[in-house]
Design an enzyme around this catalytic site. Structure first.
Site, PDB file in Angstrom:
ATOM      1  N   GLY A 244      87.290  58.634  61.110  1.00 33.31           N
ATOM      2  CA  GLY A 244      86.313  57.572  60.923  1.00 33.31           C
ATOM      3  C   GLY A 244      86.745  56.400  60.084  1.00 33.31           C
ATOM      4  O   GLY A 244      86.002  55.420  59.970  1.00 33.31           O
ATOM      5  N   GLU A 281      90.854  64.131  60.825  1.00 33.56           N
ATOM      6  CA  GLU A 281      90.846  63.821  62.264  1.00 33.56           C
ATOM      7  C   GLU A 281      90.795  62.319  62.516  1.00 33.56           C
ATOM      8  O   GLU A 281      89.893  61.825  63.184  1.00 33.56           O
ATOM      9  CB  GLU A 281      89.615  64.459  62.926  1.00 33.56           C
ATOM     10  N   GLY A 283      91.340  58.758  64.179  1.00 33.96           N
ATOM     11  CA  GLY A 283      91.653  58.229  65.512  1.00 33.96           C
ATOM     12  C   GLY A 283      91.982  56.749  65.417  1.00 33.96           C
ATOM     13  O   GLY A 283      93.137  56.329  65.400  1.00 33.96           O
ATOM     14  N   TYR A 324      79.280  47.476  71.773  1.00 38.93           N
ATOM     15  CA  TYR A 324      78.914  47.523  70.351  1.00 38.93           C
ATOM     16  C   TYR A 324      78.731  46.133  69.747  1.00 38.93           C
ATOM     17  O   TYR A 324      78.542  46.014  68.537  1.00 38.93           O
ATOM     18  CB  TYR A 324      80.023  48.208  69.531  1.00 38.93           C
ATOM     19  N   CYS A 350      80.349  40.816  87.149  1.00 40.44           N
ATOM     20  CA  CYS A 350      79.026  40.235  87.392  1.00 40.44           C
ATOM     21  C   CYS A 350      77.977  40.815  86.456  1.00 40.44           C
ATOM     22  O   CYS A 350      77.095  41.575  86.862  1.00 40.44           O
ATOM     23  CB  CYS A 350      78.630  40.479  88.850  1.00 40.44           C
ATOM     24  N   GLU A 351      78.117  40.510  85.177  1.00 42.21           N
ATOM     25  CA  GLU A 351      77.177  40.919  84.132  1.00 42.21           C
ATOM     26  C   GLU A 351      77.253  39.848  83.053  1.00 42.21           C
ATOM     27  O   GLU A 351      78.351  39.460  82.664  1.00 42.21           O
ATOM     28  CB  GLU A 351      77.622  42.227  83.448  1.00 42.21           C
TER      29      GLU A 351
HETATM   30  C1  LIG Z   1      85.683  60.234  67.287  1.00 46.16           C
HETATM   31  C2  LIG Z   1      85.938  61.361  66.367  1.00 46.16           C
HETATM   32  C3  LIG Z   1      86.945  61.274  65.410  1.00 46.16           C
HETATM   33  C4  LIG Z   1      87.774  60.024  65.206  1.00 46.16           C
HETATM   34  O1  LIG Z   1      87.033  58.930  64.799  1.00 46.16           O
HETATM   35  P1  LIG Z   1      87.761  57.573  64.423  1.00 46.16           P
HETATM   36  O2  LIG Z   1      86.683  56.676  63.989  1.00 46.16           O
HETATM   37  O3  LIG Z   1      88.451  57.085  65.649  1.00 46.16           O
HETATM   38  O4  LIG Z   1      88.746  57.890  63.339  1.00 46.16           O
HETATM   39  C5  LIG Z   1      87.178  62.372  64.616  1.00 46.16           C
HETATM   40  N1  LIG Z   1      86.445  63.509  64.740  1.00 46.16           N
HETATM   41  C6  LIG Z   1      85.455  63.625  65.649  1.00 46.16           C
HETATM   42  C7  LIG Z   1      84.706  64.889  65.749  1.00 46.16           C
HETATM   43  C8  LIG Z   1      85.166  62.554  66.487  1.00 46.16           C
HETATM   44  O5  LIG Z   1      84.179  62.665  67.374  1.00 46.16           O
END
Ligand SMILES: *Cc1c(COP(=O)(O)O)cnc(C)c1O
Length: 425
Positions: A244, A281, A283, A324, A350-351
């Site tokens: 996150g 985790e 991303g 978003y 087309c939006e």
């Molecule tokens: C999407 C997600 C992440 C990664 O989130 P980021 O904002 O991309 O770092 C990690 N854990 C879970 C369970 C997620 O759904």
């Protein structure tokens, strides 16, 4: 101006380069729309996490839904990453690049029996279980496979990540996780099940988080539970604090991954949990600033109220602005002289929601290539074929080398698997 992803993304003279590769040359060579990713940015992002975690038992699990191209996974696996997956498809991608399932955690609110069975067979490190019915189902599936499923419960700490409502996941009203005040009972239930082996605890409070406070609040809430669960005689091996962490799209100033990790580890130490294995985790913060989307200007359509710059990339290629209201910087790949005008950069779909940027000062002409920055996360992976538009190609660069890591979809790919009604043939 510092570009996000700098110093890998930089100008030499007027021409934008990602690492050693000129982006407009890539666009000419491979066509547009085109995603381009830097291996250097990704590696650097992983190292910031890994260096801060060094010396502690940990596993960094890249949340691959952010960008699941095999070459991206391969690059991150070589840096020692594990992976956070949310579907059987993602599991097969990880296995396809040769990563052992013991480096995989499986998240998501809707795991099917088939997905559970496959993940058990492969031997994933942990299931992050999000509800009691899911726990019951996993217990059943594991017993049918003659095994025990390693489990963390994803708890919902009920903290506000202060981000966009669609990407906030740690509030009571979100669909994710087990409510904080029901978690202890859920652990008791898990510990009684023959098909479940309790391993840890998990939370993930949202995405594009730009402050430390929500993380520390969530950690405190999770540690309260750890203590309560262990007092009830159920051991927890690891604490998974999710992902996150935000990136800079405009002027956000999120803490660095190293600062965030140090703050979390300090809080763990302060509460006497220093020896516990930590899983993260991330991303977006690994791949977001590693990517750009290149698009060619098709038409300029100035008007009395709005000027439209119509490009060949659209919401089907990059949905974040439409979905978003996300602001992503848009810059010319080669700067030209002349006064900038203010343009709405829009696609051909087309939006009216099909826009990439509004009110952008740009000096552009038809045929110019623009780069949408910070497009490495939640870009290609969210692409669709809406308006029967083939999905873009993806290129990865490393130093002065560039390689197509996904070819452009062909028109005939669009109807693969479709069948005409049989009697009319
Ligand atoms: C999407 C997600 C992440 C990664 O989130 P980021 O904002 O991309 O770092 C990690 N854990 C879970 C369970 C997620 O759904």
């Amino acid at each position: 101006m510092t570009l996000p992803g700098a110093p890998w993304l930089h100008r030499r003279g007027r021409t934008l380069h990602l690492e050693g590769v000129a982006l407009d040359a890539l666009a000419r060579a491979h066509g547009t729309p085109l995603y381009v990713y830097s291996r250097g940015v990704m590696r650097e992002a992983v190292r910031r996490y890994a260096d801060a975690l060094a010396g502690r038992p940990h596993l960094l699990c890249y949340a691959m839904k952010a960008n699941s191209n095999l070459a991206v996974l391969q690059t991150l696996a070589a840096e020692g990453c594990g992976f956070d997956i949310v579907s059987a498809g993602e599991l097969e991608r990880v296995l396809a690049v040769g990563v052992p399932a013991s480096r995989v955690v499986f998240s998501g609110v809707g795991k099917t029996r088939a997905e559970m069975g496959r993940a058990l067979e492969a031997g994933v490190r942990c299931f992050n279980v999000e509800s009691l019915p899911e726990l019951d189902r996993l217990d059943e599936v594991a017993r049918a496979h003659g095994t025990r499923a390693p489990v963390s419960l994803r708890v919902n700490p009920d903290v506000d990540a202060r981000t966009h409502p669609y990407i906030s996941t740690g509030l009571r009203d979100n669909k994710f996780g087990i409510a904080h005040d029901e978690a202890l009972a859920a652990y008791r239930r898990a510990a009684e099940r023959a098909g479940i082996a309790v391993q840890g605890i998990d939370c993930h409070i949202g995405s594009q988080i730009t402050e430390l406070a929500p993380y520390l609040d969530a950690l405190d809430r999770v540690l309260d539970l750890v203590e309560a669960v262990e007092a009830a005689g159920i051991g927890l091996h690891h604490v998974d604090l999710g992902g996150g962490l935000g990136i800079t799209y405009a002027d956000e100033q999120p803490p660095g991954a190293d600062a965030m990790v140090r703050a979390l580890l300090a809080r763990l130490d302060a509460r006497g949990h220093g020896a516990r294995e930590v899983l993260l985790e991330p991303g977006r913060s690994i791949v977001g600033n590693a990517g750009v989307l290149l698009t060619e200007v098709q038409y300029l359509k100035p008007g009395p109220h709005k000027n439209f710059c119509i490009v060949d990339a659209a919401m089907n290629d990059l949905v974040r602005p439409a979905m978003y209201g996300a602001w992503m910087d848009i810059v010319p790949c080669t700067e030209r002289d002349g006064a900038a005008r203010t343009w709405d950069v829009v696609g051909p779909v087309c939006e009216s929601g099909d826009w990439l940027g509004r009110d952008r000062p740009l000096a552009v002409r038809p045929g110019d290539v623009l780069a949408v920055l910070s497009a490495g996360a939640y870009g290609f992976v969210m692409a669709s074929n809406y308006n029967s538009r083939p999905r873009a190609a993806e290129v990865m660069v490393d130093g002065d080398r560039a390689f197509v890591v996904r070819e452009r979809e062909r028109i005939e790919d669009l109807w693969r698997g479709e069948r005409p009604w049989p009697d009319d043939a």
